[in-house]
Design an enzyme around this catalytic site. Structure first.
Site, PDB file in Angstrom:
ATOM      1  N   THR A   1       2.784  13.018  22.206  1.00 15.49           N
ATOM      2  CA  THR A   1       1.685  12.883  23.106  1.00 15.49           C
ATOM      3  C   THR A   1       0.403  12.253  22.665  1.00 15.49           C
ATOM      4  OG1 THR A   1       0.781  14.896  22.837  1.00 15.49           O
ATOM      5  CG2 THR A   1       2.430  14.884  24.616  1.00 15.49           C
TER       6      THR A   1
ATOM      7  N   TYR B   1      -5.467  15.618  19.304  1.00 13.75           N
ATOM      8  CA  TYR B   1      -5.143  14.464  20.257  1.00 13.75           C
ATOM      9  C   TYR B   1      -6.113  14.714  21.439  1.00 13.75           C
ATOM     10  CZ  TYR B   1      -0.820  14.184  17.718  1.00 13.75           C
ATOM     11  OH  TYR B   1       0.017  14.107  16.697  1.00 13.75           O
TER      12      TYR B   1
ATOM     13  N   LYS C   1      -1.017  21.766  16.676  1.00 11.75           N
ATOM     14  CA  LYS C   1      -1.221  21.656  15.211  1.00 11.75           C
ATOM     15  C   LYS C   1      -2.575  22.197  14.944  1.00 11.75           C
ATOM     16  CE  LYS C   1       1.622  17.661  15.222  1.00 11.75           C
ATOM     17  NZ  LYS C   1       1.435  16.683  16.763  1.00 11.75           N
TER      18      LYS C   1
ATOM     19  N   SER D   1       2.753  20.026   8.209  1.00 18.41           N
ATOM     20  CA  SER D   1       2.985  18.484   8.645  1.00 18.41           C
ATOM     21  C   SER D   1       2.267  17.760   7.546  1.00 18.41           C
ATOM     22  CB  SER D   1       2.252  18.280  10.005  1.00 18.41           C
ATOM     23  OG  SER D   1       2.406  16.882  10.053  1.00 18.41           O
TER      24      SER D   1
ATOM     25  N   GLN E   1       6.561  18.257   9.206  1.00 18.58           N
ATOM     26  CA  GLN E   1       6.422  17.093  10.255  1.00 18.58           C
ATOM     27  C   GLN E   1       5.856  15.953   9.634  1.00 18.58           C
ATOM     28  OE1 GLN E   1       4.299  15.500  14.053  1.00 18.58           O
ATOM     29  NE2 GLN E   1       5.201  17.465  14.523  1.00 18.58           N
TER      30      GLN E   1
ATOM     31  N   ALA F   1       8.625   7.392  14.211  1.00 15.48           N
ATOM     32  CA  ALA F   1       9.828   6.899  14.161  1.00 15.48           C
ATOM     33  C   ALA F   1      10.128   5.661  14.905  1.00 15.48           C
ATOM     34  CB  ALA F   1      11.179   7.978  14.760  1.00 15.48           C
ATOM     35  N   LEU F   2       9.308   5.040  15.745  1.00 15.60           N
ATOM     36  CA  LEU F   2       9.465   3.928  16.352  1.00 15.60           C
ATOM     37  C   LEU F   2       8.448   3.010  15.907  1.00 15.60           C
ATOM     38  CD1 LEU F   2       9.803   5.300  19.976  1.00 15.60           C
ATOM     39  CD2 LEU F   2      11.612   4.424  18.860  1.00 15.60           C
TER      40      LEU F   2
ATOM     41  N   SER G   1       5.299   3.659  14.701  1.00  9.65           N
ATOM     42  CA  SER G   1       3.863   4.150  14.958  1.00  9.65           C
ATOM     43  C   SER G   1       3.117   3.538  16.207  1.00  9.65           C
ATOM     44  CB  SER G   1       3.223   3.918  13.792  1.00  9.65           C
ATOM     45  OG  SER G   1       2.233   2.837  13.829  1.00  9.65           O
ATOM     46  N   HIS G   2       1.915   4.454  16.495  1.00  7.35           N
ATOM     47  CA  HIS G   2       1.272   4.116  17.513  1.00  7.35           C
ATOM     48  C   HIS G   2       0.339   2.744  17.395  1.00  7.35           C
ATOM     49  CE1 HIS G   2      -1.487   5.890  14.925  1.00  7.35           C
ATOM     50  NE2 HIS G   2      -0.657   6.942  14.781  1.00  7.35           N
TER      51      HIS G   2
HETATM   52  P1  NAP Z   1       5.903   6.299  17.735  1.00  3.73           P
HETATM   53  O1  NAP Z   1       7.018   7.283  18.474  1.00  3.73           O
HETATM   54  O2  NAP Z   1       6.423   5.753  16.526  1.00  3.73           O
HETATM   55  O3  NAP Z   1       5.828   4.782  18.816  1.00  3.73           O
HETATM   56  C1  NAP Z   1       5.103   4.623  19.618  1.00  3.73           C
HETATM   57  C2  NAP Z   1       4.899   3.142  20.110  1.00  3.73           C
HETATM   58  O4  NAP Z   1       6.212   2.762  20.418  1.00  3.73           O
HETATM   59  C3  NAP Z   1       4.162   3.150  21.115  1.00  3.73           C
HETATM   60  O5  NAP Z   1       3.231   2.208  21.264  1.00  3.73           O
HETATM   61  C4  NAP Z   1       4.968   3.139  22.617  1.00  3.73           C
HETATM   62  O6  NAP Z   1       4.224   2.198  23.274  1.00  3.73           O
HETATM   63  C5  NAP Z   1       6.135   2.418  21.830  1.00  3.73           C
HETATM   64  N1  NAP Z   1       7.534   2.449  22.213  1.00  3.73           N
HETATM   65  C6  NAP Z   1       8.057   3.627  22.666  1.00  3.73           C
HETATM   66  N2  NAP Z   1       9.118   3.518  22.958  1.00  3.73           N
HETATM   67  C7  NAP Z   1       9.613   2.356  22.831  1.00  3.73           C
HETATM   68  C8  NAP Z   1      10.924   1.725  22.780  1.00  3.73           C
HETATM   69  N3  NAP Z   1      12.066   2.300  23.292  1.00  3.73           N
HETATM   70  N4  NAP Z   1      10.945   0.257  22.501  1.00  3.73           N
HETATM   71  C9  NAP Z   1       9.777  -0.255  22.566  1.00  3.73           C
HETATM   72  N5  NAP Z   1       8.630   0.392  22.202  1.00  3.73           N
HETATM   73  C10 NAP Z   1       8.504   1.475  22.231  1.00  3.73           C
HETATM   74  O7  NAP Z   1       4.731   6.664  17.796  1.00  3.73           O
HETATM   75  P2  NAP Z   1       3.730   7.772  17.007  1.00  3.73           P
HETATM   76  O8  NAP Z   1       2.652   8.040  18.178  1.00  3.73           O
HETATM   77  O9  NAP Z   1       3.330   7.144  15.762  1.00  3.73           O
HETATM   78  O10 NAP Z   1       4.635   8.981  16.778  1.00  3.73           O
HETATM   79  C11 NAP Z   1       5.123   9.914  17.812  1.00  3.73           C
HETATM   80  C12 NAP Z   1       4.673  11.114  17.979  1.00  3.73           C
HETATM   81  O11 NAP Z   1       4.489  12.158  16.786  1.00  3.73           O
HETATM   82  C13 NAP Z   1       2.793  11.150  18.355  1.00  3.73           C
HETATM   83  O12 NAP Z   1       2.980  11.070  19.711  1.00  3.73           O
HETATM   84  C14 NAP Z   1       2.680  12.473  17.907  1.00  3.73           C
HETATM   85  O13 NAP Z   1       3.055  13.561  18.968  1.00  3.73           O
HETATM   86  C15 NAP Z   1       3.199  12.743  16.524  1.00  3.73           C
HETATM   87  N6  NAP Z   1       2.386  12.189  15.210  1.00  3.73           N
HETATM   88  C16 NAP Z   1       2.173  13.510  14.295  1.00  3.73           C
HETATM   89  C17 NAP Z   1       1.493  12.835  13.415  1.00  3.73           C
HETATM   90  C18 NAP Z   1       0.977  13.940  12.543  1.00  3.73           C
HETATM   91  O14 NAP Z   1       0.225  13.720  11.414  1.00  3.73           O
HETATM   92  N7  NAP Z   1       1.728  15.104  12.420  1.00  3.73           N
HETATM   93  C19 NAP Z   1       1.052  11.655  13.184  1.00  3.73           C
HETATM   94  C20 NAP Z   1       1.611  10.584  14.153  1.00  3.73           C
HETATM   95  C21 NAP Z   1       2.155  11.047  15.189  1.00  3.73           C
HETATM   96  P3  NAP Z   1       4.560   2.695  25.076  1.00  3.73           P
HETATM   97  O15 NAP Z   1       3.687   4.074  25.178  1.00  3.73           O
HETATM   98  O16 NAP Z   1       3.587   1.279  25.640  1.00  3.73           O
HETATM   99  O17 NAP Z   1       5.768   2.670  25.369  1.00  3.73           O
END
Ligand code: NAP
Length: 346
Positions: free
Chosen positions: A24, A56, A85, A167, A191, A219-220, A222-223
């Site tokens: 999220t 967040y 968290k 994490s 995490q 895993a995809l 990153s944001h």
């Molecule tokens: P992510 O899951 O690696 O990827 C997100 C990006 O990929 C977004 O820009 C999304 O855009 C795009 N996307 C999603 N599905 C897709 C698909 N099937 N094909 C192509 N593009 C796709 O993102 P993340 O935010 O880095 O990590 C996921 C979650 O992990 C976070 O939301 C958060 O809950 C958690 N997190 C935790 C920490 C920590 O320090 N513990 C740090 C980072 C993240 P759209 O929204 O436009 O689809």
């Protein structure tokens, strides 16, 4: 992880965690209402594990989405697995419960399923999420992470969180907790950033040997939020190897990146606020990567970290810190903080 028979994994405290979670986190520019809309879609398509955080700043919206989906009968509270968290300005033991209680209040829930220490780099307590001094340097804090852990154990005992974990910990920081005198509960999970370019194979092996679940974020690829990730970072989902494997299985590179984690026993998070991609990301249970595919994806590893958590993109370099006693604020760069986790190999 037996994906044929279950979509959950048993944690070392006996609780179950769904192996695929919905992320999220979104950049400041994205309206908070998007998190609520996306969370409702995610629950509708089948996600039951929701990953969130005090940091967040959207737990009110996400909480409202959960309550709406419970009220309309789509899910019951016990069907959901909600993670929050403890933010790094609340790592002093006397502040841990306060952070969790703030999250619960915003969420409108009595308990969370999992509460984890967000990052083991303590910052000065206060309302600022990323406190800075007059020179623009971040103001850090020094806290013994084992004391933070004890405070989290008390939150579990008080029923505020069913499970507790960490994490962004390296294996030495995990060991510090595991070897702590009078340890009451082991961390259930760690995490961390994990994807084909940073597959964390050593940390994964270590976690498995201690019955700690590794949960993969970014895993995809990153944001790519510019406060945390450099704009010249590679685009994971455009990797030709992932694209070829995806084509072979008639799936997308994103689905392959998620399935890869599930097949190596990693719980995986996927963030999307786009309805089509949220649906796509849930369709990872009815195809299988071959052992050769898995090996090929393993070979993409290059220990590339999207987010260094260095927090230095906004601060000046060059301040030297020494490790001081608990509770002493110090200014500077996260990289110099004695508890910065990513200088260790794993
Ligand atoms: P992510 O899951 O690696 O990827 C997100 C990006 O990929 C977004 O820009 C999304 O855009 C795009 N996307 C999603 N599905 C897709 C698909 N099937 N094909 C192509 N593009 C796709 O993102 P993340 O935010 O880095 O990590 C996921 C979650 O992990 C976070 O939301 C958060 O809950 C958690 N997190 C935790 C920490 C920590 O320090 N513990 C740090 C980072 C993240 P759209 O929204 O436009 O689809």
């Amino acid at each position: 992880m037996d994906l044929k028979h279950s979509r959950s994994v048993k944690l070392n405290d006996g609780n179950l965690m769904p192996v695929l979670g919905f992320g999220t986190f979104a950049s400041k520019e994205i309206p908070k209402s998007k998190a609520a809309e996306a969370t409702k879609v995610a629950i509708d398509v089948g996600f039951r594990h929701i990953d969130a955080a005090y940091f967040y700043q959207n737990e009110e919206e996400v909480g409202q989405a959960l309550r709406d989906k419970m009220a309309d009968g789509t899910v019951k509270r016990e069907d959901l697995f909600y993670t929050t968290k403890i933010w790094i300005t609340f790592l002093r033991p006397e502040l841990v419960r306060q952070c969790l209680e703030r999250s619960l209040k915003k969420l409108g829930l009595d308990y969370v399923d999992l509460c984890i220490i967000h990052i083991p780099i303590a910052m000065k307590p206060g309302e600022e999420l990323l406190p800075k001094d007059a020179n623009g340097k971040f103001i850090f804090d020094t806290v013994d992470i084992r004391d933070t852990w004890e405070a989290l154990e008390k939150c579990k005992d008080a029923g505020l969180s069913k499970s507790i974990g960490v994490s962004n910990f390296n294996h030495k920081q995990l060991e510090l907790i595991l070897n702590k005198p009078r340890l009451k509960y082991k961390p259930t999970c760690n995490q961390v950033e994990c994807h084909p370019y940073l597959n964390q194979s050593k940390l994964l092996e270590f976690c498995k040997s201690k019955d700690i679940v590794l949960v993969a974020y970014s895993a995809l690829g990153s944001h790519r939020d510019s406060s945390w990730v450099s704009s010249d970072s590679p685009y994971l989902l455009e990797d030709p190897v992932l694209m070829t494997i995806a084509k072979k299985h008639n799936q997308t590179p994103g689905q392959v990146a998620l399935r890869y984690q599930l097949q190596r026993g990693v719980v995986v998070l996927a963030k999307s606020f786009n309805e089509k991609r949220i649906k796509e990301n849930f369709q990872v249970f009815d195809f299988e990567l071959t052992p050769e595919d898995m090996k090929t994806i393993d070979s993409l590893n290059r220990n590339f970290r999207y987010s260094q958590m260095a927090l230095c993109r906004h601060s000046s370099h060059g301040s030297k810190q020494s490790s001081m006693g608990t509770g002493v604020p110090i200014a500077g760069r996260a990289l110099d903080h004695p508890d910065y986790p990513f200088l260790e190999e794993y």
